[in-house]
Scaffold this active site. Structure first.
Site, short mmCIF file in Angstrom:
data_model
loop_
_atom_site.label_atom_id
_atom_site.label_comp_id
_atom_site.label_asym_id
_atom_site.label_seq_id
_atom_site.Cartn_x
_atom_site.Cartn_y
_atom_site.Cartn_z
CG HIS A 311 -2.00 -1.06 1.11
ND1 HIS A 311 -1.91 -2.27 1.78
CD2 HIS A 311 -3.16 -1.11 0.41
CE1 HIS A 311 -2.98 -3.00 1.50
NE2 HIS A 311 -3.76 -2.33 0.67
CG ASP A 352 -5.26 2.03 -0.16
OD1 ASP A 352 -6.14 1.93 0.71
OD2 ASP A 352 -5.02 1.13 -0.99
#
Length: 577
Positions: A311, A352
């Site tokens: 991420h 994210d």
């Protein structure tokens, strides 16, 4: 008018217009205010002035301020008498002296007394007598040069005084020092992304060390602390400084396809690609974005993605590029509004933000600050939204600054809805809702379009397996690395560990097969009903990927079975011995 005045009038026709103010009077140009006449006589004539005093005397005025002044000159050995008013300017007097001394007008002159001393040429000059004659002498070139030197001297002194008064030299030094400081700052801020990432890693290690010394879970580095990290949303580069890349036509075409290889691009290049997407889709024009603000916003976004194995900012770019590709592949420009596409792209870029590398399950089980703040309801997704709008709240990063406030409320609401939809805990609910609408989908229905946008961002978020194997497979390694980091922490903290994250239980094929078969393919096949054109470029690659991992699993199983057989065989052999 006397004959002398007539002669003077012939020599000074410019004064005729002023004669009406005093009959028998001729005025030089700059002496008209004094109502004074100047003229010259031959040796048998005096140089005299027909002055206003006669008129004033006739009127009874006794003022002495208008009394004429008389001086005597030596002109070629003859005595010349010159009379002028005390109100004449030095220029008029010099002109009169030139005329009386047979010297051309506008010649630089000086006046000397019999002793050779200079006499000032102005109305206050001392009077003399016919026995003490003044002499008018033209200045030589040398004398003019001296005078010019003196003038330059005075100018230099004045310039020096101005310089002191306004501290010009100090200002020059200060400006030079500031320029040098700015150049040094630009040089320092031009650090490569690799060096920045290195600094981030060192900081992360330091935080981990401090956490381990603290001995508790309360200060876990995965918990975002608003008081400590509040400044993080401010971009660390005041002026957008990433290089402007000119994308080739080949790159532009590749960006529109799911096969795009995201591993060949540096961060600055990815920023340029994202910037191009916003321009190409017409979003900059639609939202009246300042191009510099767009750059600053992208920089702030990039710097607020952590350096996690999965991420991270490259994942953000990957999802955004897939969204851009789906917009083109599905011809969404013809079906959705520009505002909808701006919402899709911006949600993909921000989806994210500041991900700590530990999923919602960990946040809730560990009772982190995020879980407490958001009451265990999609803590990470809520946090991504909060950071996204913290960045947009900065005036220098607000790409929607020129949007109507009411329109911005709707944009904000839609972006939040899309980012919250990326929580996999809501996957079944969102997909089921879309399945109910897809057969009779209505692009004019806000509810239908909102549901479609949720499904599109979900598709893009988990779309790695759509890409070619050589692009997709490294992402599996990155995801497993992040999973294993979490499971290791969970074990050390005595928290439950998900089997698909446990390094002792999971393999790459087992991790992917179930996810592709039961999550990816059903969702993309549902979207395919609305957009049949995605089958070849998106659905078929998923089926191929599923087959690929099933083959790998068969090989792994065979090897495991072979290993088990060998162990059993050796054991039996030892028993026989």
């Amino acid at each position: 008018m006397c004959i002398d005045c007539v002669r003077a009038c012939a020599r000074a026709p410019a004064c005729e217009s002023a004669a009406s103010s005093a009959p028998g009077t001729l005025l030089p140009a700059s002496a008209r205010e004094a109502s004074l006449t100047l003229f010259v006589r031959t040796p048998t004539q005096n140089i005299c002035g027909c002055v206003r005093e006669e008129r004033e005397a006739n009127m009874g005025s006794s003022s002495s301020s208008y009394a004429p002044k008389t001086i005597y000159l030596d002109v070629d050995g003859k005595v010349q008498k010159v009379v002028f008013s005390r109100h004449c300017s030095p220029c008029d007097i010099k002109e009169l002296l030139c005329s009386s001394s047979n010297i051309p007008r506008n010649t630089a002159i000086m006046m000397l007394n019999p002793e050779g001393a200079l006499v000032s040429i102005d109305p206050t000059m001392p009077t003399n007598s016919p026995n003490f004659l003044y002499k008018v002498v033209p200045l030589s070139t040398a004398q003019l040069g001296e005078k010019e030197d003196m003038f330059q001297n005075v100018l230099s002194q004045v310039a020096d005084q101005f310089s002191r008064a306004f501290r010009i030299n100090e200002l020059k030094t200060e400006v030079t020092n500031r320029i040098a400081m700015l150049e040094k700052r630009v040089e320092l801020e031009g650090l490569k992304v690799v060096e920045i990432e290195k600094c981030k890693n060192e900081l992360k290690k330091l935080r981990d060390e401090m956490t381990s010394r603290g001995g508790g879970r309360v200060n876990c580095p995965c918990k975002y602390n608003f008081s400590d990290d509040g400044k993080k949303v401010t971009p660390r580069r005041d002026v957008p400084s990433y290089p402007k890349y000119t994308l080739s036509q080949e790159t532009i075409e590749a960006l529109k396809k799911p096969t795009f290889d995201v591993w060949h691009w540096e961060h600055n290049e990815m920023l340029s690609c994202l910037e191009y997407m916003y321009h190409d889709l017409g979003l900059v024009k639609e939202f009246n974005m300042n191009p510099i603000t767009l750059k600053r916003w992208l920089l702030a976004v990039q710097e607020n993605y952590r350096n996690n194995p999965f991420h991270n900012f490259r994942h953000c770019f990957c999802v955004s590029q897939m969204m851009y590709g789906m917009i083109h592949l599905c011809n969404l420009q013809e079906k959705l509004t520009l505002t909808d596409m701006g919402i899709l792209m911006t949600a993909a870029v921000c989806h994210d933000l500041d991900h700590p590398g530990y999923n919602n399950t960990y946040q809730i089980n560990a009772r982190t600050e995020l879980a407490v703040r958001y009451n265990d309801i999609s803590p990470l997704e809520n946090h991504h939204c909060a950071v996204a709008f913290q960045i947009l709240s900065l005036p220098e990063c607000n790409i929607f600054a020129n949007v109507d406030p009411e329109a911005f409320k709707q944009i904000r609401k839609a972006i939040i809805a899309l980012i919250l939809a990326t929580d996999m805990a809501r996957h079944g609910e969102i997909l089921e809702s879309f399945k109910q609408k897809v057969d009779n989908f209505d692009f004019t229905s806000e509810e239908h379009v909102t549901c479609l946008k949720m499904v599109l961002i979900k598709c893009c978020d988990i779309s790695n397996e759509v890409r070619p194997t050589e692009v997709a497979e490294p992402w599996v390694d990155c995801l497993l690395e992040e999973y294993f980091m979490q499971s290791d922490r969970e074990k050390s903290e005595g928290l439950p560990v998900a089997p698909f994250m446990d390094r002792d239980k999971v393999t790459k094929p087992t991790a992917q097969i179930g996810f592709i078969k039961f999550v990816l393919i059903p969702m993309f096949e549902t979207v395919m009903k609305l957009f049949p054109q995605i089958e070849e470029l998106m659905v078929q690659p998923l089926r191929d990927s599923r087959d690929h991992y099933e083959e790998l699993k068969q090989i792994d199983d065979a090897m495991t079975e072979g290993s088990s057989f060998m162990i059993t065989f050796r054991t039996d052999l030892k028993k026989c011995e």
